[in-house]
Design a protein around this motif. Structure first.
Motif, PDB file in Angstrom:
ATOM      1  N   ASP A 124      13.219  29.537  17.908  1.00  0.00           N
ATOM      2  CA  ASP A 124      14.231  28.731  19.111  1.00  0.00           C
ATOM      3  C   ASP A 124      14.138  27.245  19.616  1.00  0.00           C
ATOM      4  OD1 ASP A 124      16.119  30.561  17.028  1.00  0.00           O
ATOM      5  OD2 ASP A 124      16.172  32.040  19.250  1.00  0.00           O
ATOM      6  N   ALA A 125      12.500  27.619  20.491  1.00  0.00           N
ATOM      7  CA  ALA A 125      12.291  26.797  20.695  1.00  0.00           C
ATOM      8  C   ALA A 125      11.746  25.065  20.031  1.00  0.00           C
ATOM      9  CB  ALA A 125      11.334  27.272  21.754  1.00  0.00           C
ATOM     10  N   TYR A 126      11.111  25.482  18.737  1.00  0.00           N
ATOM     11  CA  TYR A 126      10.643  24.315  17.745  1.00  0.00           C
ATOM     12  C   TYR A 126      11.974  23.681  17.334  1.00  0.00           C
ATOM     13  CZ  TYR A 126       6.581  26.040  19.064  1.00  0.00           C
ATOM     14  OH  TYR A 126       4.421  26.346  19.539  1.00  0.00           O
ATOM     15  N   LEU A 127      13.199  24.432  17.270  1.00  0.00           N
ATOM     16  CA  LEU A 127      14.133  23.706  16.494  1.00  0.00           C
ATOM     17  C   LEU A 127      14.725  23.420  17.099  1.00  0.00           C
ATOM     18  CD1 LEU A 127      15.006  27.076  14.326  1.00  0.00           C
ATOM     19  CD2 LEU A 127      13.809  24.388  13.296  1.00  0.00           C
ATOM     20  N   GLU A 128      14.909  23.251  18.557  1.00  0.00           N
ATOM     21  CA  GLU A 128      16.159  22.571  19.220  1.00  0.00           C
ATOM     22  C   GLU A 128      16.241  21.285  19.939  1.00  0.00           C
ATOM     23  OE1 GLU A 128      15.644  24.761  23.475  1.00  0.00           O
ATOM     24  OE2 GLU A 128      16.380  25.822  22.523  1.00  0.00           O
ATOM     25  N   ASP A 129      15.343  20.938  19.681  1.00  0.00           N
ATOM     26  CA  ASP A 129      14.761  19.566  19.959  1.00  0.00           C
ATOM     27  C   ASP A 129      14.313  18.748  18.924  1.00  0.00           C
ATOM     28  OD1 ASP A 129      11.970  20.008  18.908  1.00  0.00           O
ATOM     29  OD2 ASP A 129      11.228  19.135  20.770  1.00  0.00           O
ATOM     30  N   GLY A 130      14.477  19.476  17.267  1.00  0.00           N
ATOM     31  CA  GLY A 130      14.514  18.731  16.215  1.00  0.00           C
ATOM     32  C   GLY A 130      12.778  18.162  16.018  1.00  0.00           C
ATOM     33  N   VAL A 134      12.296  16.290  10.242  1.00  0.00           N
ATOM     34  CA  VAL A 134      11.837  16.294   9.181  1.00  0.00           C
ATOM     35  C   VAL A 134      10.603  16.751   7.815  1.00  0.00           C
ATOM     36  CG1 VAL A 134      11.364  13.343  10.861  1.00  0.00           C
ATOM     37  CG2 VAL A 134       9.190  15.599  10.409  1.00  0.00           C
ATOM     38  N   VAL A 135       9.953  17.606   8.757  1.00  0.00           N
ATOM     39  CA  VAL A 135       9.569  18.445   7.731  1.00  0.00           C
ATOM     40  C   VAL A 135      10.288  19.244   7.033  1.00  0.00           C
ATOM     41  CG1 VAL A 135       7.828  21.330   7.824  1.00  0.00           C
ATOM     42  CG2 VAL A 135       7.682  19.127   9.847  1.00  0.00           C
ATOM     43  N   PRO A 140       9.068  22.248   0.931  1.00  0.00           N
ATOM     44  CA  PRO A 140       7.642  22.696   0.592  1.00  0.00           C
ATOM     45  C   PRO A 140       6.817  21.420  -0.024  1.00  0.00           C
ATOM     46  CG  PRO A 140       9.505  24.325  -0.582  1.00  0.00           C
ATOM     47  CD  PRO A 140      10.205  22.648   0.361  1.00  0.00           C
ATOM     48  N   SER A 141       5.472  21.822   0.644  1.00  0.00           N
ATOM     49  CA  SER A 141       4.622  20.785   0.350  1.00  0.00           C
ATOM     50  C   SER A 141       3.260  21.877   0.330  1.00  0.00           C
ATOM     51  CB  SER A 141       4.828  19.043   1.416  1.00  0.00           C
ATOM     52  OG  SER A 141       3.593  18.709   0.982  1.00  0.00           O
ATOM     53  N   TYR A 142       2.411  21.185  -0.595  1.00  0.00           N
ATOM     54  CA  TYR A 142       0.856  21.383  -0.490  1.00  0.00           C
ATOM     55  C   TYR A 142       0.336  20.606  -1.630  1.00  0.00           C
ATOM     56  CZ  TYR A 142       1.543  22.461  -5.362  1.00  0.00           C
ATOM     57  OH  TYR A 142       2.063  22.622  -6.902  1.00  0.00           O
ATOM     58  N   ARG A 143      -1.286  20.420  -1.101  1.00  0.00           N
ATOM     59  CA  ARG A 143      -2.253  20.506  -1.691  1.00  0.00           C
ATOM     60  C   ARG A 143      -3.107  21.113  -2.332  1.00  0.00           C
ATOM     61  NH1 ARG A 143      -7.746  17.296   1.392  1.00  0.00           N
ATOM     62  NH2 ARG A 143      -8.519  16.360  -0.603  1.00  0.00           N
ATOM     63  N   PRO A 144      -2.878  20.737  -3.829  1.00  0.00           N
ATOM     64  CA  PRO A 144      -3.643  21.768  -5.268  1.00  0.00           C
ATOM     65  C   PRO A 144      -4.958  22.219  -4.964  1.00  0.00           C
ATOM     66  CG  PRO A 144      -3.000  19.960  -6.092  1.00  0.00           C
ATOM     67  CD  PRO A 144      -2.897  19.553  -4.540  1.00  0.00           C
ATOM     68  N   THR A 145      -6.003  22.858  -4.343  1.00  0.00           N
ATOM     69  CA  THR A 145      -6.838  23.851  -4.603  1.00  0.00           C
ATOM     70  C   THR A 145      -8.130  22.755  -5.907  1.00  0.00           C
ATOM     71  OG1 THR A 145      -6.801  25.998  -6.125  1.00  0.00           O
ATOM     72  CG2 THR A 145      -6.662  25.804  -3.813  1.00  0.00           C
TER      73      THR A 145
END
Length: 150
Positions: A124-130, A134-135, A140-145
């Motif tokens: 909740d603390a990470y979501l409160e201030d926005g 952006v993430v 979802p994002s990843y770098r393929p091996t």
């Protein structure tokens, strides 16, 4: 029959000397961490890394055989053959990170990490201030091996 940490192929001293130069270009040290040659990456530690990943022996030997100054070879590989560069850098970084001194300096003694569950309301603390908006919007994002590419 060999165990995963034994390497049937041995690098020559000339290959090890060249590998040391490549390794220091990739891992020059700093911020309290040693350079690759300060922890003998081109010695026993590359043997252990290649023992764990014998599929990368050919890549390492091939990169070491490339003509030219190591810095130029790495720059060319990074630009023209990123999969090969990634595989080479992966095994060099692996050799570095399994060294006990490096693990200790990083605060990671090895083995399985200790579980550290999140507190019930921690997210909740990470979501409160926005801060994560952006993430979340990006999705979802990843770098393929290297094995997953192409």
């Amino acid at each position: 029959m060999s165990t995963p940490l034994q390497l049937e192929f041995r690098l020559s001293q000339a290959q090890r000397d060249r590998l040391a130069v490549f390794a220091d270009l990739l891992i020059s040290g700093g911020a309290g961490l040693p350079a690759a040659t300060e922890v003998d990456v081109a010695g026993a530690w590359i043997d252990r890394a290649l023992g764990a990943r014998p599929d990368l022996v050919e890549t390492v030997v091939g990169v070491l055989a490339e003509e030219g100054e190591p810095a130029e070879v790495l720059a060319r590989l990074r630009a023209q053959e990123p999969e090969r560069f990634d595989a080479f850098a992966f095994v060099v970084a692996g050799a570095y990170l399994i060294h006990p001194r490096v693990r200790k300096l990083l605060g990671y003694p090895g083995g399985a990490p200790e579980p550290s569950p999140a507190f019930p309301d921690e997210a909740d603390a990470y979501l409160e201030d926005g801060i994560l908006d952006v993430v979340i919007e990006r999705g979802p994002s990843y770098r393929p091996t290297p094995e997953a590419r192409g």
